[in-house]
Design a protein around this motif. Structure first.
Motif, mmCIF file in Angstrom:
data_model
loop_
_atom_site.group_PDB
_atom_site.id
_atom_site.type_symbol
_atom_site.label_atom_id
_atom_site.label_comp_id
_atom_site.label_asym_id
_atom_site.label_seq_id
_atom_site.Cartn_x
_atom_site.Cartn_y
_atom_site.Cartn_z
ATOM 1 N N ARG A 10 -13.375 -5.401 16.379
ATOM 2 C CA ARG A 10 -13.048 -6.790 16.059
ATOM 3 C C ARG A 10 -12.398 -6.672 14.435
ATOM 4 O O ARG A 10 -11.856 -7.306 14.078
ATOM 5 C CB ARG A 10 -14.238 -7.676 15.647
ATOM 6 C CG ARG A 10 -14.836 -8.074 17.064
ATOM 7 C CD ARG A 10 -16.122 -8.948 17.154
ATOM 8 N NE ARG A 10 -16.120 -10.164 16.261
ATOM 9 C CZ ARG A 10 -15.459 -11.113 16.470
ATOM 10 N NH1 ARG A 10 -14.990 -11.440 17.454
ATOM 11 N NH2 ARG A 10 -15.497 -12.085 15.701
ATOM 12 N N GLN A 11 -12.814 -5.678 13.834
ATOM 13 C CA GLN A 11 -12.464 -5.446 12.392
ATOM 14 C C GLN A 11 -10.998 -4.955 12.266
ATOM 15 O O GLN A 11 -10.258 -5.494 11.706
ATOM 16 C CB GLN A 11 -13.230 -4.425 11.455
ATOM 17 C CG GLN A 11 -14.663 -4.997 11.062
ATOM 18 C CD GLN A 11 -15.544 -3.985 10.393
ATOM 19 O OE1 GLN A 11 -15.735 -2.800 11.160
ATOM 20 N NE2 GLN A 11 -16.122 -4.206 9.371
ATOM 21 N N TRP A 19 -15.110 -5.277 5.488
ATOM 22 C CA TRP A 19 -16.006 -4.742 4.772
ATOM 23 C C TRP A 19 -17.431 -4.864 5.106
ATOM 24 O O TRP A 19 -18.001 -3.998 5.457
ATOM 25 C CB TRP A 19 -15.899 -4.937 3.257
ATOM 26 C CG TRP A 19 -15.016 -4.149 2.215
ATOM 27 C CD1 TRP A 19 -14.904 -2.842 2.279
ATOM 28 C CD2 TRP A 19 -13.818 -4.590 1.997
ATOM 29 N NE1 TRP A 19 -13.965 -2.354 1.675
ATOM 30 C CE2 TRP A 19 -13.032 -3.507 1.306
ATOM 31 C CE3 TRP A 19 -13.347 -5.996 1.743
ATOM 32 C CZ2 TRP A 19 -12.104 -3.567 0.725
ATOM 33 C CZ3 TRP A 19 -11.789 -5.891 1.044
ATOM 34 C CH2 TRP A 19 -11.256 -4.785 0.566
ATOM 35 N N CYS A 20 -17.663 -6.075 5.442
ATOM 36 C CA CYS A 20 -18.984 -6.700 5.683
ATOM 37 C C CYS A 20 -19.250 -7.145 7.234
ATOM 38 O O CYS A 20 -20.170 -7.488 7.699
ATOM 39 C CB CYS A 20 -19.459 -7.765 5.062
ATOM 40 S SG CYS A 20 -18.743 -9.328 5.020
ATOM 41 N N SER A 21 -17.999 -7.299 8.049
ATOM 42 C CA SER A 21 -17.992 -7.890 9.221
ATOM 43 C C SER A 21 -18.391 -9.392 9.430
ATOM 44 O O SER A 21 -18.586 -9.809 10.556
ATOM 45 C CB SER A 21 -18.892 -6.996 10.407
ATOM 46 O OG SER A 21 -18.801 -5.713 10.489
ATOM 47 N N GLY A 22 -18.163 -10.134 8.206
ATOM 48 C CA GLY A 22 -18.348 -11.342 8.314
ATOM 49 C C GLY A 22 -17.135 -12.148 8.716
ATOM 50 O O GLY A 22 -16.180 -11.522 9.182
ATOM 51 N N LEU A 33 -3.772 -0.369 5.332
ATOM 52 C CA LEU A 33 -3.379 0.206 6.608
ATOM 53 C C LEU A 33 -2.192 -0.685 7.080
ATOM 54 O O LEU A 33 -1.898 -0.511 8.265
ATOM 55 C CB LEU A 33 -4.290 0.303 7.609
ATOM 56 C CG LEU A 33 -5.774 1.286 7.210
ATOM 57 C CD1 LEU A 33 -6.776 1.032 8.420
ATOM 58 C CD2 LEU A 33 -4.909 2.621 7.118
ATOM 59 N N ARG A 34 -1.416 -1.399 6.342
ATOM 60 C CA ARG A 34 -0.555 -2.263 6.847
ATOM 61 C C ARG A 34 0.688 -1.300 7.282
ATOM 62 O O ARG A 34 1.189 -1.737 8.178
ATOM 63 C CB ARG A 34 0.173 -2.965 5.419
ATOM 64 C CG ARG A 34 1.059 -4.005 6.120
ATOM 65 C CD ARG A 34 1.340 -5.100 4.793
ATOM 66 N NE ARG A 34 2.234 -6.140 5.120
ATOM 67 C CZ ARG A 34 2.784 -7.169 4.232
ATOM 68 N NH1 ARG A 34 2.449 -6.695 3.135
ATOM 69 N NH2 ARG A 34 3.295 -7.932 4.729
ATOM 70 N N ALA A 35 0.979 -0.249 6.834
ATOM 71 C CA ALA A 35 2.174 0.519 7.407
ATOM 72 C C ALA A 35 1.702 0.868 8.704
ATOM 73 O O ALA A 35 2.938 1.329 9.419
ATOM 74 C CB ALA A 35 2.408 1.680 6.497
ATOM 75 N N ALA A 36 0.692 1.220 8.908
ATOM 76 C CA ALA A 36 0.156 1.602 10.339
ATOM 77 C C ALA A 36 0.140 0.506 11.268
ATOM 78 O O ALA A 36 -0.108 0.688 12.613
ATOM 79 C CB ALA A 36 -1.146 2.282 10.470
ATOM 80 N N GLY A 37 0.609 -0.730 11.204
ATOM 81 C CA GLY A 37 0.682 -1.942 11.754
ATOM 82 C C GLY A 37 -0.888 -2.622 12.008
ATOM 83 O O GLY A 37 -1.021 -3.167 13.242
ATOM 84 N N VAL A 38 -1.657 -2.382 11.273
ATOM 85 C CA VAL A 38 -3.069 -2.684 11.173
ATOM 86 C C VAL A 38 -3.175 -3.815 10.288
ATOM 87 O O VAL A 38 -2.833 -3.980 9.066
ATOM 88 C CB VAL A 38 -4.087 -1.804 11.001
ATOM 89 C CG1 VAL A 38 -5.607 -2.221 11.081
ATOM 90 C CG2 VAL A 38 -3.861 -0.663 12.141
ATOM 91 N N ARG A 39 -3.593 -5.123 10.684
ATOM 92 C CA ARG A 39 -3.894 -6.393 9.886
ATOM 93 C C ARG A 39 -5.144 -6.538 9.544
ATOM 94 O O ARG A 39 -5.880 -6.751 10.604
ATOM 95 C CB ARG A 39 -3.101 -7.499 10.264
ATOM 96 C CG ARG A 39 -1.771 -7.318 10.397
ATOM 97 C CD ARG A 39 -1.027 -8.616 11.001
ATOM 98 N NE ARG A 39 0.340 -8.425 10.988
ATOM 99 C CZ ARG A 39 1.421 -9.417 10.182
ATOM 100 N NH1 ARG A 39 0.703 -10.281 9.451
ATOM 101 N NH2 ARG A 39 2.432 -9.184 10.231
ATOM 102 N N LEU A 40 -5.638 -6.078 8.436
ATOM 103 C CA LEU A 40 -7.003 -6.018 8.050
ATOM 104 C C LEU A 40 -7.404 -7.387 7.051
ATOM 105 O O LEU A 40 -6.420 -7.716 6.495
ATOM 106 C CB LEU A 40 -7.671 -4.987 7.485
ATOM 107 C CG LEU A 40 -7.468 -3.701 8.322
ATOM 108 C CD1 LEU A 40 -7.921 -2.442 7.376
ATOM 109 C CD2 LEU A 40 -8.397 -3.791 9.284
ATOM 110 N N TYR A 41 -8.318 -8.269 7.305
ATOM 111 C CA TYR A 41 -8.787 -9.356 6.482
ATOM 112 C C TYR A 41 -10.279 -9.152 5.793
ATOM 113 O O TYR A 41 -10.826 -8.513 6.456
ATOM 114 C CB TYR A 41 -8.748 -10.568 7.289
ATOM 115 C CG TYR A 41 -7.105 -10.766 7.590
ATOM 116 C CD1 TYR A 41 -6.234 -11.297 6.849
ATOM 117 C CD2 TYR A 41 -6.778 -10.354 8.984
ATOM 118 C CE1 TYR A 41 -4.749 -11.515 7.251
ATOM 119 C CE2 TYR A 41 -5.401 -10.889 9.510
ATOM 120 C CZ TYR A 41 -4.406 -11.266 8.461
ATOM 121 O OH TYR A 41 -3.274 -11.372 9.150
ATOM 122 N N ALA A 42 -10.294 -9.934 4.585
ATOM 123 C CA ALA A 42 -11.534 -9.829 4.082
ATOM 124 C C ALA A 42 -12.007 -11.292 4.108
ATOM 125 O O ALA A 42 -11.406 -12.205 4.087
ATOM 126 C CB ALA A 42 -11.480 -9.159 2.405
#
Length: 56
Positions: A10-11, A19-22, A33-42
């Motif tokens: 899910r992350q 960071w917190c799985s919220g 990790l944007r260059a790897a095509g991963v979109r992470l959000y906080a």
């Protein structure tokens, strides 16, 4: 530091805070990790704690 291999599915998909799985907020992308095509959000709380500003 964020380690990709330690993130839950899910992350990795951007449906949980990296960071917190919220609940993530799309206004706070984590570009590490944007260059790897991963979109992470906080979530708003973690964004404030780690100094991320909102994007438009």
């Amino acid at each position: 530091m964020i380690r990709f291999e330690s993130l839950s599915m899910r992350q990795r998909q951007g449906s949980s805070c990296c960071w917190c799985s919220g609940t993530p907020d799309a206004r706070f992308p984590v570009r590490i990790l944007r260059a790897a095509g991963v979109r992470l959000y906080a979530c708003a709380c973690c964004a404030g704690m780690y100094g991320l500003g909102p994007t438009r």
